[in-house]
Scaffold this motif. Structure first.
Motif, PDB file in Angstrom:
ATOM      1  N   ARG A   1      21.691  32.472  95.615  1.00 53.05           N
ATOM      2  CA  ARG A   1      22.426  32.252  96.848  1.00 53.05           C
ATOM      3  C   ARG A   1      23.859  31.940  96.267  1.00 53.05           C
ATOM      4  O   ARG A   1      24.594  32.409  97.171  1.00 53.05           O
ATOM      5  N   LEU A   2      24.006  31.430  95.102  1.00 54.69           N
ATOM      6  CA  LEU A   2      25.090  31.000  94.831  1.00 54.69           C
ATOM      7  C   LEU A   2      26.044  32.131  94.357  1.00 54.69           C
ATOM      8  O   LEU A   2      27.226  32.073  94.545  1.00 54.69           O
TER       9      LEU A   2
ATOM     10  N   GLU B   1      25.619  35.264  95.704  1.00 55.65           N
ATOM     11  CA  GLU B   1      26.159  35.766  96.989  1.00 55.65           C
ATOM     12  C   GLU B   1      27.223  35.017  97.373  1.00 55.65           C
ATOM     13  O   GLU B   1      28.195  35.778  97.877  1.00 55.65           O
ATOM     14  N   ALA B   2      27.345  33.900  97.269  1.00 53.09           N
ATOM     15  CA  ALA B   2      28.858  33.119  98.067  1.00 53.09           C
ATOM     16  C   ALA B   2      29.894  33.491  96.845  1.00 53.09           C
ATOM     17  O   ALA B   2      31.011  33.653  97.610  1.00 53.09           O
ATOM     18  N   TYR B   3      29.565  33.506  95.640  1.00 48.67           N
ATOM     19  CA  TYR B   3      30.652  33.658  94.851  1.00 48.67           C
ATOM     20  C   TYR B   3      31.235  35.288  95.124  1.00 48.67           C
ATOM     21  O   TYR B   3      32.509  35.394  94.984  1.00 48.67           O
ATOM     22  N   THR B   4      30.344  36.211  95.298  1.00 41.38           N
ATOM     23  CA  THR B   4      30.769  37.667  95.673  1.00 41.38           C
ATOM     24  C   THR B   4      31.555  37.613  96.743  1.00 41.38           C
ATOM     25  O   THR B   4      32.474  38.290  97.252  1.00 41.38           O
ATOM     26  N   GLU B   5      31.073  36.736  97.891  1.00 42.99           N
ATOM     27  CA  GLU B   5      31.767  36.563  99.118  1.00 42.99           C
ATOM     28  C   GLU B   5      33.029  36.073  98.857  1.00 42.99           C
ATOM     29  O   GLU B   5      34.112  36.594  99.717  1.00 42.99           O
TER      30      GLU B   5
ATOM     31  N   SER C   1      32.723  23.740  87.090  1.00 44.72           N
ATOM     32  CA  SER C   1      33.844  24.996  86.997  1.00 44.72           C
ATOM     33  C   SER C   1      35.270  24.199  86.789  1.00 44.72           C
ATOM     34  O   SER C   1      36.194  24.905  86.087  1.00 44.72           O
ATOM     35  N   ARG C   2      35.364  23.025  87.352  1.00 47.59           N
ATOM     36  CA  ARG C   2      36.681  22.387  87.325  1.00 47.59           C
ATOM     37  C   ARG C   2      36.971  21.484  86.601  1.00 47.59           C
ATOM     38  O   ARG C   2      38.172  21.482  86.040  1.00 47.59           O
TER      39      ARG C   2
ATOM     40  N   LYS D   1      31.130  31.475  87.257  1.00 54.62           N
ATOM     41  CA  LYS D   1      29.683  31.793  87.702  1.00 54.62           C
ATOM     42  C   LYS D   1      28.716  31.540  86.807  1.00 54.62           C
ATOM     43  O   LYS D   1      27.525  31.141  86.852  1.00 54.62           O
ATOM     44  N   GLU D   2      29.380  31.506  85.478  1.00 54.19           N
ATOM     45  CA  GLU D   2      28.210  31.231  84.216  1.00 54.19           C
ATOM     46  C   GLU D   2      27.543  29.943  84.161  1.00 54.19           C
ATOM     47  O   GLU D   2      26.571  29.669  83.503  1.00 54.19           O
TER      48      GLU D   2
END
Length: 533
Positions: free
Chosen positions: A181-182, A184-188, A224-225, A237-238
């Motif tokens: 799911r995450l 997919e959101a990243y790809t979007e 990430s931040r 994404k890692e």
């Protein structure tokens, strides 16, 4: 396996009666008392410079810039709160604070809402003092460094839990589903006009939208931040598998991973500074959370501190420095470092401070805790902080950790630090060594009020290095003949052994080593000053 040049590496500390000096030492300031020093150490001044390396090149620069070069970019790893981040933290806090406490990330998440003003000149000057060989800052009066204790206290990162690398391995079907799911959101996000999944886009997609993966998405943004910022304002994404594990309350050992990234980027910064002597160095991107480096400086150098805030009950330590600032020039910072020895705070977290709860291993009175191989609790936290090891970071990053070089930061006496040669072929070997069993039968825990000192031999050893470095680096560049720092050290050590009261400066001008070559070129005579007292 990790190996050492010292046969007692398997032990953490040593107790002995020693001739000791206070810090900074004075000529007649010496006493014979019981001492506790961290291992491995040397009980003599080594004549082989390699057996007790001191990062002399970090003391003097061939060319000291008067301002921070523009090609050094701290923006990647310096992430202040974005719009609506504090609101999202409050919303998640009411629902998941117990999970955060179980996972050991509560203070770190709460601390991410504070804005800390960046001082690039300060970061640059301290980067100049970094030694990649020892992973320590080297000042004219001694070594110090950012340790696991600092990352634990200032960053709120856990010292306990799973290895950060193995936590990325998802096992259950539910975990894999959330990861999909995450992703997919990243790809979007990559398909947007920006072609990047930015932090702001991610927050807009998940904050308050009723998603059943909102908590995981929140932790992914936090990682990430603020924890492992790999690129400027873009999601990493890692870290998604790590966010999924933390969302289930699984404790992950983040402190070593964060410290490893800081050590890595301090090395990159120092290498870039060294290259500046030959011209402009390539652009350097600092990706580690260097906010912790600046907080470390503010905690320990009173003359460089802005005015701290009061800590309200329940607030993390970073709240002391939220929205505070104080400007200094590069020259002012360099001067403050040179004269800092009398006021340097070796143990800032030992001071009583309203609203601050120190680590569990800070005791009012000294303790001798009997421990077995399966040590736990506050003793285990202290062991992880004071025992040399290899730190494991994200993607298998490995960095050496040498707390025995800065023993006074933990309340122990400082002896001559011995060399350790770790041979951790991969993260598995490194992590196994990091969590290895304790061989000591007991663990001495110093009182938080104890003022540690240095052994008399350490004091003599350090002064030898100071004179060597002054002789070498103040000499005319390019005209040093056969003289090297190593040759100077061999001569100086022999001089101290034969006559502790002899002056290296006065006796070295006409001397030669066993190879028959003069220690100094002829034109050096009467041209090389020594460091001032």
């Amino acid at each position: 396996m990790a190996t050492s040049s010292n046969s007692r590496e398997k032990y953490i500390m040593k107790e002995s009666n020693e001739l000791m000096r206070n810090f900074p030492s004075k000529r007649l300031d010496v006493s014979f008392r019981n001492s506790h020093t961290l291992l491995p150490s040397l009980t003599y001044i080594p004549i082989d410079q390699q057996s007790a390396p001191s990062p002399l090149e970090s003391l003097f620069m061939f060319k000291q810039p008067q301002r921070t070069p523009s090609n050094i970019c701290f923006e990647y790893g310096w992430r202040n709160p974005q719009d609506n981040w504090s609101l999202w933290v409050r919303n998640m806090h009411s629902r998941f604070q117990d999970v955060w406490r179980r996972a050991g990330i509560y203070d770190s998440i709460c601390g991410s809402v504070y804005k800390v003003h960046k001082n690039v000149d300060l970061l640059f000057v301290f980067g100049e003092k970094w030694c990649p060989k020892t992973n320590t800052f080297v000042f004219p009066w001694g070594e110090a460094t950012i340790t696991l204790e600092d990352v634990f206290v200032l960053g709120g990162y856990s010292l306990l839990g799973e290895c950060v690398v193995t936590s990325a391995f998802l096992v259950s079907e539910d975990e894999v589903r959330i990861d999909d799911r995450l992703l997919e959101a990243y790809t979007e996000g990559v398909r947007t006009p920006n072609r990047k999944t930015t932090h702001s886009w991610w927050l807009e997609q998940f904050m308050g939208k009723g998603s059943d993966v909102e908590h995981e998405a929140f932790l992914a943004l936090w990682l990430s931040r603020y924890v492992f910022p790999g690129s400027l304002n873009n999601m990493v994404k890692e870290v998604f598998p790590l966010a999924i594990r933390l969302a289930r309350g699984v404790q992950v050992c983040l402190a070593p991973a964060v410290l490893a990234s800081i050590y890595r980027d301090l090395r990159s910064l120092k290498n870039a500074i060294l290259e500046m002597k030959d011209g402009d160095s390539p652009r350097v991107k600092i990706q580690a959370p260097f906010l912790l480096v600046q907080l470390w400086v503010w905690e320990r150098f009173p003359t460089l501190q802005p005015r701290p805030n009061a800590i309200r009950r329940g607030e993390p330590r970073i709240s002391r420095w939220g929205s505070t600032s104080r400007g200094f020039s590069v020259q002012e910072i360099q001067l403050a470092i040179r004269v800092a020895a009398p006021d340097f705070l070796w143990r800032p977290y030992a001071k009583d401070l309203d609203g601050f709860v120190p680590p569990a291993f800070y005791s009012e009175e000294e303790e001798l805790e009997l421990i077995g191989q399966n040590v736990s609790g506050k003793a285990w936290l202290l062991v992880l902080c004071i025992r040399p090891s290899v730190l494991v970071g994200l993607k298998g990053l490995r960095e050496n950790y040498f707390p025995h070089r800065v023993a006074m930061q933990f309340g122990y006496d400082q002896d001559i630090p011995a060399t350790i040669e770790f041979k951790a072929e991969n993260y598995i070997v490194a992590w196994t060594d990091f969590t290895r069993r304790v061989q000591d039968r007991s663990l001495y825990i110093p009182s938080k009020n104890f003022v540690a000192g240095v052994t008399d031999r350490y004091d003599a050893w350090w002064k030898v290095f100071m004179e060597c470095s002054a002789l070498f680096f103040n000499a005319p560049e390019g005209n040093r003949g056969d003289c090297t720092v190593e040759r100077l050290y061999v001569f100086a050590t022999a001089s101290v052994r034969s006559n502790p009261c002899s002056s290296l400066i006065s006796s070295a001008q006409h001397s030669q080593l066993s190879d028959g070559k003069p220690l100094f070129p002829e034109h050096w005579k009467n041209q090389v000053p020594c460091l001032p007292e």
